[in-house]
Design a protein around this motif. Structure first.
Motif, mmCIF file in Angstrom:
data_model
loop_
_atom_site.group_PDB
_atom_site.id
_atom_site.type_symbol
_atom_site.label_atom_id
_atom_site.label_comp_id
_atom_site.label_asym_id
_atom_site.label_seq_id
_atom_site.Cartn_x
_atom_site.Cartn_y
_atom_site.Cartn_z
ATOM 1 N N ILE A 194 0.869 -1.195 0.149
ATOM 2 C CA ILE A 194 0.049 -0.115 -0.102
ATOM 3 C C ILE A 194 0.951 1.377 0.109
ATOM 4 O O ILE A 194 0.594 2.355 -0.799
ATOM 5 C CB ILE A 194 -1.109 -0.080 1.188
ATOM 6 N N GLY A 198 1.752 2.799 -3.814
ATOM 7 C CA GLY A 198 1.139 4.145 -3.762
ATOM 8 C C GLY A 198 1.605 5.406 -4.044
ATOM 9 O O GLY A 198 1.768 6.002 -4.828
ATOM 10 N N LEU A 273 -5.700 -0.642 -8.738
ATOM 11 C CA LEU A 273 -6.342 0.074 -7.563
ATOM 12 C C LEU A 273 -7.022 -0.467 -6.641
ATOM 13 O O LEU A 273 -7.327 -0.255 -5.499
ATOM 14 C CB LEU A 273 -6.926 1.275 -8.400
ATOM 15 N N ASP A 274 -8.019 -1.408 -7.157
ATOM 16 C CA ASP A 274 -9.076 -2.036 -6.341
ATOM 17 C C ASP A 274 -8.535 -2.909 -5.365
ATOM 18 O O ASP A 274 -8.781 -3.107 -4.219
ATOM 19 C CB ASP A 274 -10.201 -2.346 -7.198
ATOM 20 N N TRP A 277 -5.662 -1.054 -2.839
ATOM 21 C CA TRP A 277 -6.188 -0.107 -2.021
ATOM 22 C C TRP A 277 -7.707 -0.035 -1.672
ATOM 23 O O TRP A 277 -7.972 0.083 -0.578
ATOM 24 C CB TRP A 277 -5.981 1.343 -2.641
ATOM 25 N N GLY A 278 -8.525 -0.349 -2.735
ATOM 26 C CA GLY A 278 -10.000 -0.299 -2.520
ATOM 27 C C GLY A 278 -10.447 -1.328 -1.646
ATOM 28 O O GLY A 278 -11.195 -1.011 -0.983
ATOM 29 N N VAL A 294 -4.928 5.659 4.248
ATOM 30 C CA VAL A 294 -5.056 4.684 3.030
ATOM 31 C C VAL A 294 -6.107 5.487 2.237
ATOM 32 O O VAL A 294 -5.863 5.411 0.810
ATOM 33 C CB VAL A 294 -5.505 3.445 3.326
ATOM 34 N N LYS A 295 -7.147 6.123 2.672
ATOM 35 C CA LYS A 295 -8.069 6.792 1.962
ATOM 36 C C LYS A 295 -7.580 8.156 1.201
ATOM 37 O O LYS A 295 -7.825 8.249 -0.052
ATOM 38 C CB LYS A 295 -9.148 7.046 2.777
ATOM 39 N N HIS A 298 -5.574 6.665 -1.677
ATOM 40 C CA HIS A 298 -6.440 6.250 -2.897
ATOM 41 C C HIS A 298 -6.815 7.247 -3.768
ATOM 42 O O HIS A 298 -6.837 7.084 -4.715
ATOM 43 C CB HIS A 298 -7.383 5.325 -2.012
ATOM 44 N N GLU A 299 -7.117 8.511 -3.226
ATOM 45 C CA GLU A 299 -7.765 9.671 -3.658
ATOM 46 C C GLU A 299 -6.713 10.235 -4.629
ATOM 47 O O GLU A 299 -6.974 10.689 -5.646
ATOM 48 C CB GLU A 299 -8.299 10.665 -2.664
ATOM 49 N N LEU A 301 -4.007 8.705 -5.856
ATOM 50 C CA LEU A 301 -3.707 7.694 -7.179
ATOM 51 C C LEU A 301 -5.077 7.879 -7.990
ATOM 52 O O LEU A 301 -4.767 8.049 -9.276
ATOM 53 C CB LEU A 301 -3.607 6.286 -6.498
ATOM 54 N N LYS A 302 -6.230 7.852 -7.508
ATOM 55 C CA LYS A 302 -7.135 8.067 -8.415
ATOM 56 C C LYS A 302 -7.120 9.351 -9.406
ATOM 57 O O LYS A 302 -7.240 9.385 -10.668
ATOM 58 C CB LYS A 302 -8.441 7.876 -7.728
#
Length: 308
Positions: A194, A198, A273-274, A277-278, A294-295, A298-299, A301-302
């Protein structure tokens, strides 16, 4: 499974599939590689493995264009990206007989459950690859560091076949250990995957050495690791906090290593991604656990992927 003379299929003949499949073939196993982009090159020139444990080549490789061409096998090793899992619904059936084992070496969470749901939990094992490895050109794999596989059963505790398979991997020069809990081992690997996969993208294309050379990024690595360990513990998978220092120090020995997600990102390929992290965040949320660090990653990365 017949471990004396097994037929083995490698689905996903990139760096990981070619390295571990190459080791098995090097030690006398019948290994069939499902290949697409590298098919013609490998058919003509074979595989070259450049490894810290000694280079070797396989001049003759059983490379195939379809799983129907391979036919039923004793062991199927999946090393393709988790983003392509739906393709397994058509790829796997020609390879399966009654006692075929399916071993997924994929990253993140969810692939074991996907395979169990469609092909039966009793077939499925998971392996976590702790390895620094890249495909540097068609048919050429560079094994930089580490290489251990941690092996576990989807259906629960290790079985005799789990230990037999681990022993055979060891015989073929692949460090392998049996894990009492596959899901706990997957969370342990997320402690590294992660943050480093990431941040390598979110921080603008940095390798592991560059991440650890930046005090702000190293702090983020440690914060992410602590959050993942705390989440895993609340889900019943105890991981010692000492793993943080251990992983960071081992990562320093990798030098300027580009994580697989960064390579995918730079190549314009789909990032997992999923799975990485997701899915961990979904499982945490289902138990009422927040993962703000982590959230945030994740944002980021998106956003990076959307802007690519």
């Amino acid at each position: 499974m017949n471990l004396d003379h097994p037929r083995i299929a490698i689905i996903g003949s990139g760096a990981v599939g070619c390295y571990y499949g190459g080791r098995l073939a090097q030690h006398g196993h019948e290994v069939h590689f499902l290949m697409r982009s590298d098919y013609e090159h490998v058919k003509q020139h074979g595989l070259q493995i450049r490894s810290l444990h000694g280079d070797f080549s396989l001049p003759q490789v059983l490379c195939r264009r379809s799983t129907a061409e391979i036919g039923p096998c004793d062991l199927v090793i999946i090393a393709m990206k988790a983003t392509a899992n739906e393709a397994l619904l058509s790829l796997l059936p020609p390879l399966l007989k009654e006692d075929t084992m399916i071993l997924t070496l994929q990253n993140g969470l969810g692939s074991d459950d996907f395979l169990a749901r469609h092909f039966g939990s009793e077939r499925v094992l998971g392996g976590l690859c702790f390895v620094c490895i890249n495909r540097i050109s068609p048919g050429v794999i560079h094994h930089i560091a580490q290489g251990q596989i941690s092996l576990g059963e989807h259906s629960g505790a290790p079985q005799p076949r789990t230990h037999d398979l681990a022993a055979e991997f060891q015989r073929c020069g692949i460090q392998c250990r049996v894990e009492p809990s596959l899901i706990a081992a997957r969370w342990k690997k997320l402690v590294w995957n992660i943050p480093f996969n990431g941040l390598s993208i979110a921080a603008g294309g940095k390798d592991t050495a560059a991440i650890l050379a930046d005090p702000i990024l190293e702090k983020r690595v440690r914060d992410l690791m602590r959050e993942i360990i705390a989440t895993a513990g609340r889900l019943g998978h105890e991981i010692p906090l000492s793993l943080i220092d251990d992983m960071i120090e081992r990562t320093r020995t990798m030098s300027a290593y580009k994580p697989s997600s960064l390579i995918d990102f730079l190549a314009g390929s789909e990032v997992e991604l999923d799975a990485i992290w997701g899915e961990p965040m979904r499982r945490a949320a289902a138990a009422g656990i927040a993962m703000p660090e982590v959230k945030r990653l994740h944002e980021e990365l998106k956003a990076r992927i959307a802007a690519r």
